[in-house]
Design a protein around this motif. Structure first.
Motif, PDB file in Angstrom:
ATOM      1  N   ALA B  17       0.839  -1.203   0.000  1.00 40.68           N
ATOM      2  CA  ALA B  17       0.000   0.000   0.000  1.00 40.68           C
ATOM      3  C   ALA B  17       0.873   1.252   0.000  1.00 40.68           C
ATOM      4  O   ALA B  17       0.589   2.225  -0.704  1.00 40.68           O
ATOM      5  CB  ALA B  17      -0.924  -0.004   1.227  1.00 40.68           C
ATOM      6  N   ASP B  18       1.971   1.214   0.765  1.00 44.87           N
ATOM      7  CA  ASP B  18       2.881   2.361   0.786  1.00 44.87           C
ATOM      8  C   ASP B  18       3.460   2.615  -0.595  1.00 44.87           C
ATOM      9  O   ASP B  18       3.525   3.760  -1.067  1.00 44.87           O
ATOM     10  CB  ASP B  18       4.011   2.116   1.792  1.00 44.87           C
ATOM     11  N   ARG B  21       0.885   4.162  -2.712  1.00 43.24           N
ATOM     12  CA  ARG B  21       0.672   5.557  -2.320  1.00 43.24           C
ATOM     13  C   ARG B  21       1.780   6.441  -2.888  1.00 43.24           C
ATOM     14  O   ARG B  21       1.520   7.526  -3.429  1.00 43.24           O
ATOM     15  CB  ARG B  21       0.625   5.663  -0.800  1.00 43.24           C
ATOM     16  N   ARG B  22       3.016   5.997  -2.727  1.00 42.11           N
ATOM     17  CA  ARG B  22       4.130   6.795  -3.251  1.00 42.11           C
ATOM     18  C   ARG B  22       3.967   7.013  -4.750  1.00 42.11           C
ATOM     19  O   ARG B  22       4.176   8.119  -5.257  1.00 42.11           O
ATOM     20  CB  ARG B  22       5.456   6.089  -2.960  1.00 42.11           C
ATOM     21  N   PHE B  25       1.151   9.612  -5.243  1.00 44.27           N
ATOM     22  CA  PHE B  25       1.532  10.983  -4.907  1.00 44.27           C
ATOM     23  C   PHE B  25       2.689  11.451  -5.780  1.00 44.27           C
ATOM     24  O   PHE B  25       2.889  12.649  -5.957  1.00 44.27           O
ATOM     25  CB  PHE B  25       1.909  11.080  -3.429  1.00 44.27           C
ATOM     26  N   LEU B  58      -6.387   1.336  -0.064  1.00 47.10           N
ATOM     27  CA  LEU B  58      -6.367   2.619  -0.757  1.00 47.10           C
ATOM     28  C   LEU B  58      -7.790   3.055  -1.110  1.00 47.10           C
ATOM     29  O   LEU B  58      -8.106   4.254  -1.106  1.00 47.10           O
ATOM     30  CB  LEU B  58      -5.527   2.525  -2.029  1.00 47.10           C
ATOM     31  N   GLU B  61      -9.388   4.651   1.725  1.00 50.74           N
ATOM     32  CA  GLU B  61      -8.804   5.977   1.945  1.00 50.74           C
ATOM     33  C   GLU B  61      -9.278   6.973   0.897  1.00 50.74           C
ATOM     34  O   GLU B  61      -8.983   8.163   0.993  1.00 50.74           O
ATOM     35  CB  GLU B  61      -7.276   5.883   1.912  1.00 50.74           C
ATOM     36  N   LEU B  63      -8.321   7.104  -2.189  1.00 56.41           N
ATOM     37  CA  LEU B  63      -7.307   7.427  -3.193  1.00 56.41           C
ATOM     38  C   LEU B  63      -7.620   6.771  -4.530  1.00 56.41           C
ATOM     39  O   LEU B  63      -7.190   7.263  -5.577  1.00 56.41           O
ATOM     40  CB  LEU B  63      -5.924   6.987  -2.717  1.00 56.41           C
ATOM     41  N   GLY B 160      -5.442  13.223   2.552  1.00 57.93           N
ATOM     42  CA  GLY B 160      -4.911  12.319   1.550  1.00 57.93           C
ATOM     43  C   GLY B 160      -5.567  12.528   0.202  1.00 57.93           C
ATOM     44  O   GLY B 160      -4.911  12.507  -0.836  1.00 57.93           O
TER      45      GLY B 160
END
Lengths: 225, 225
Positions: B17-18, B21-22, B25, B58, B61, B63, B160
């Motif tokens: 997930a990180d 996310r990176r 973003f 995600l 969240e 996203l 977010g």
DNA sequence: GAGGACCGATTGTCGGACAATCAGACGAAC
DNA sequence: GTTCGTCTGATTGTCCGACAATCGGTCCTC
């Protein structure tokens, strides 16, 4: 044409999550009870991976806690959590109350309808579960005055965390009619247009609710029958 | 003893997930880009079920969006969403601002530290990503004044959703120093104890932010370079 | 009694398999 | 020419079985 038609599709995960929610709100599961994946899987007749996903859903809703390599347990509402949730609800509902003058007509209408639904639920002697749901729907309708869907969904999530404890409170007090009239008064103040008075009334109402709920939680903790 | 020791355990799902996310973003993925499960699985070197779980995270969240049997796509912030998110942020941060007189000292301290961190980030010419993060951290610290962890997590979730668009705004405007001083002024008004003035300042600030962000979103829509 | 090694139970992750569903293409019927 | 049915390939939803990682508890040693 056909805009009103709709067909909700139900995934297995959703149905499993619903079943678990019903079991949780039904009160069969004590807080702290572990929810074993394999046991749930063949109890529900579905695969373990599907159960895992459903449990993940409930975990994000705050109804259960997932501890790595330890499993999922029914969430227990600590006294500190009660304060935290009530503080959050106050922020959301206060925003709704302050937005009353600029709120759209439908949102205002929804508040009245929610109160009426709550009144009929109390009058017809609905069970603790539906009664608590109607009660929380009133508060959610206040958040709806802000016009933000995201605030509404977070309000719904917060309500979900409280629903169990709140059913206990209503059962304990049993003064549903009085509760209804208290909400009627609250809405009347909101309608008056005096935002400060409305906020003060809301604050008092929620402070009262917090106290009742804290008592209920600690009572459950002392004597988990 | 040893209270300060801690060892965070990282599950594969969290790391995946990180990574996603990176990537989001980082701006490599256009809104609307589909995220294929099998492709991600062997791109990340993990199983498809693990990817599915990470994508589910995600999705909660906000996203990405998951469409049944269609897959998940990078979430696009519609102009209507901008208003929705800003309204929600206003409710949360307004609650924080009003809570200033009763807030605990640490929370007040956190506001100052967040502003200072934002200032140094702007002064040292940090990239758009970290700068936006520092900016949003200031606003989150305002929510922290309420003392409710649940409000903080929802504020983080809202942030977010905005982080991507906000990086675009800062890039577009490039007046980071001016932004910082604007936030310094805002905090000064909050500290003054005049809640109404503070709320008015916050409202103006967020209205300004909404306009900038709406422009950025519509510009991205028109010319998605 | 403190510390260390084992043990059963449970979760986290993997890989493969198959059904369900979707978007699009292609062609037939009116 | 439009509409409808069918087919096809791709992707997701769900299932199953397997194994490593980790946990709590027990037993054993010193």
């Amino acid at each position: 044409m056909y805009e009103s038609l709709e067909l909700e599709q139900s995934s297995t995960v959703d149905r499993a999550a619903d079943a678990l929610r019903r079991a949780l709100f039904g009160g069969d599961l004590e807080p702290g009870t572990p929810l074993r994946e394999v046991a749930l899987a063949d109890s529900l007749g579905i695969a373990r991976s599907t159960v895992r996903e459903a449990l993940g859903l409930l975990a994000t809703e705050g109804l259960v806690h997932r501890i790595p390599y330890r499993g999922v347990v029914v969430a227990a509402l600590e006294p500190g959590d009660v304060h935290d949730v009530i503080t959050a609800r106050l922020a959301l509902e206060e925003a709704g109350v302050r937005a009353w003058p600029h709120a759209v007509a439908e949102a205002k209408q929804a508040v009245h309808e929610a109160v009426e639904a709550y009144a009929t639920a109390a009058r017809t002697g609905a069970g603790p579960g539906p009664l608590a749901e109607a009660h929380l729907a009133v508060h959610r309708s206040l958040v709806g005055l802000t016009g933000s869907n995201r605030l509404l969904t977070t309000a719904a999530a917060l309500n979900g965390e409280l629903r169990l404890a709140l059913a206990g409170v209503d059962r304990r007090r049993g003064n549903a009619e009085q509760q209804v009239s208290q909400h009627r008064d609250l809405v009347r103040v909101i309608e008056s247009g005096d935002s400060e008075a409305a906020v003060a009334a809301l604050r008092a109402h929620l402070a009262d609710a917090e106290e009742s709920m804290r008592d209920a939680v600690t009572a459950d903790r002392a004597a988990p029958d």
